[in-house]
Design a protein around this motif. Structure first.
Motif, PDB file in Angstrom:
ATOM      1  N   PRO A 150       0.766  -1.059   0.073  1.00  7.94           N
ATOM      2  CA  PRO A 150      -0.055  -0.055   0.039  1.00  7.94           C
ATOM      3  C   PRO A 150       0.850   1.343   0.056  1.00  7.94           C
ATOM      4  O   PRO A 150       1.903   1.209   0.766  1.00  7.94           O
ATOM      5  CB  PRO A 150      -0.937  -0.046   1.191  1.00  7.94           C
ATOM      6  N   GLY A 151       0.430   2.131  -0.621  1.00  9.57           N
ATOM      7  CA  GLY A 151       1.045   3.601  -0.699  1.00  9.57           C
ATOM      8  C   GLY A 151       0.242   4.589  -1.192  1.00  9.57           C
ATOM      9  O   GLY A 151      -0.948   4.410  -1.738  1.00  9.57           O
ATOM     10  N   LEU A 152       0.711   5.884  -1.350  1.00  6.17           N
ATOM     11  CA  LEU A 152      -0.195   7.078  -1.876  1.00  6.17           C
ATOM     12  C   LEU A 152      -1.716   7.093  -1.057  1.00  6.17           C
ATOM     13  O   LEU A 152      -2.543   6.741  -1.754  1.00  6.17           O
ATOM     14  CB  LEU A 152      -0.097   6.906  -3.304  1.00  6.17           C
ATOM     15  N   HIS A 153      -1.732   7.366   0.241  1.00  3.40           N
ATOM     16  CA  HIS A 153      -2.743   7.477   0.914  1.00  3.40           C
ATOM     17  C   HIS A 153      -3.522   8.858   0.919  1.00  3.40           C
ATOM     18  O   HIS A 153      -3.023   9.782   0.569  1.00  3.40           O
ATOM     19  CB  HIS A 153      -2.378   7.133   2.557  1.00  3.40           C
ATOM     20  N   ALA A 154      -4.701   8.768   1.346  1.00  5.86           N
ATOM     21  CA  ALA A 154      -5.625   9.757   1.142  1.00  5.86           C
ATOM     22  C   ALA A 154      -5.113  11.031   2.214  1.00  5.86           C
ATOM     23  O   ALA A 154      -5.229  12.212   1.957  1.00  5.86           O
ATOM     24  CB  ALA A 154      -7.023   9.426   1.610  1.00  5.86           C
ATOM     25  N   THR A 155      -4.599  10.648   3.090  1.00  9.42           N
ATOM     26  CA  THR A 155      -4.150  11.661   4.295  1.00  9.42           C
ATOM     27  C   THR A 155      -2.395  11.191   4.385  1.00  9.42           C
ATOM     28  O   THR A 155      -2.046  10.341   4.247  1.00  9.42           O
ATOM     29  CB  THR A 155      -4.747  11.484   5.631  1.00  9.42           C
ATOM     30  N   THR A 156      -1.758  11.883   4.885  1.00 11.20           N
ATOM     31  CA  THR A 156      -0.488  12.039   5.152  1.00 11.20           C
ATOM     32  C   THR A 156       0.033  10.966   6.376  1.00 11.20           C
ATOM     33  O   THR A 156       0.960  10.353   6.274  1.00 11.20           O
ATOM     34  CB  THR A 156       0.376  13.266   5.767  1.00 11.20           C
ATOM     35  N   THR A 157      -0.912  10.673   7.155  1.00 13.69           N
ATOM     36  CA  THR A 157      -1.000   9.570   7.996  1.00 13.69           C
ATOM     37  C   THR A 157      -1.330   8.295   7.567  1.00 13.69           C
ATOM     38  O   THR A 157      -1.065   7.324   8.295  1.00 13.69           O
ATOM     39  CB  THR A 157      -1.716   9.908   9.250  1.00 13.69           C
ATOM     40  N   GLY A 158      -1.936   8.136   6.260  1.00 13.20           N
ATOM     41  CA  GLY A 158      -2.197   6.734   5.905  1.00 13.20           C
ATOM     42  C   GLY A 158      -3.525   6.482   6.082  1.00 13.20           C
ATOM     43  O   GLY A 158      -4.021   5.428   5.798  1.00 13.20           O
ATOM     44  N   LEU A 159      -4.339   7.352   6.827  1.00 16.55           N
ATOM     45  CA  LEU A 159      -5.663   6.906   7.296  1.00 16.55           C
ATOM     46  C   LEU A 159      -6.743   7.445   6.400  1.00 16.55           C
ATOM     47  O   LEU A 159      -6.687   8.387   5.493  1.00 16.55           O
ATOM     48  CB  LEU A 159      -6.131   7.573   8.499  1.00 16.55           C
TER      49      LEU A 159
END
Length: 159
Positions: A150-159
């Motif tokens: 998993p990578g490039l998440h919706a938020t900088t924390t990956g949540l």
């Protein structure tokens, strides 16, 4: 391009036209792979509108890449799309052993495909309503997806 067929292309403009057509024709799934998506117009307002329409009607988007930096720096519309539709978009990053992969493609509903033969060149082929043309790349995407994280998440924390 409303009929089934294969269409060769050799320019950035032709690639963009075929990519938009692939997104527009897709209903259930879009699977994309590119080393960094720098050639894909993910930041363009027209592509954003097409992807939003696709996702709004229940479609799922999966993208796999080697590096996320280009999207993070240059595609704020796509990052907003990811935030708005995080339940319908998955992004993965390849590991070291897949870094040598250099092809680039977008597969729509496993029957439409826009494929560049090498990510350093614009030469490629689009095929619509031709599942046999998308079959090998679809299998390749499943392998890439299984080997990626998993990578490039919706938020900088990956949540």
């Amino acid at each position: 391009m409303d009929e089934a067929g294969a269409y060769p292309f050799a320019s950035h403009q032709e690639f963009g036209v075929h990519l938009r057509a692939c997104i527009e024709r897709s209903v259930a799934s879009l699977h994309m792979f590119d080393p960094d998506f720098s050639v894909f117009p993910l930041g363009a307002s027209e592509v954003d509108a097409l992807l939003r329409a696709f996702l709004k009607t229940g479609g799922h988007l999966r993208i796999a890449m080697h590096q996320t930096a280009h999207i993070e720096r240059n595609c704020p519309r796509f990052l907003r799309l990811l935030e708005d539709y995080s339940h319908r978009i998955e992004c993965r990053v390849t590991g070291r052993k897949l870094q040598q992969l250099t092809d680039s493609f977008c597969i729509g509903d496993e029957v439409n495909i826009v494929r560049r033969f090498h990510s350093d060149h614009m030469r490629g082929e689009a095929a619509f309503k031709m599942p046999q043309s998308a079959e090998i790349s679809a299998e390749r995407f499943r392998g890439i997806w299984a080997e990626s994280l998993p990578g490039l998440h919706a938020t900088t924390t990956g949540l």
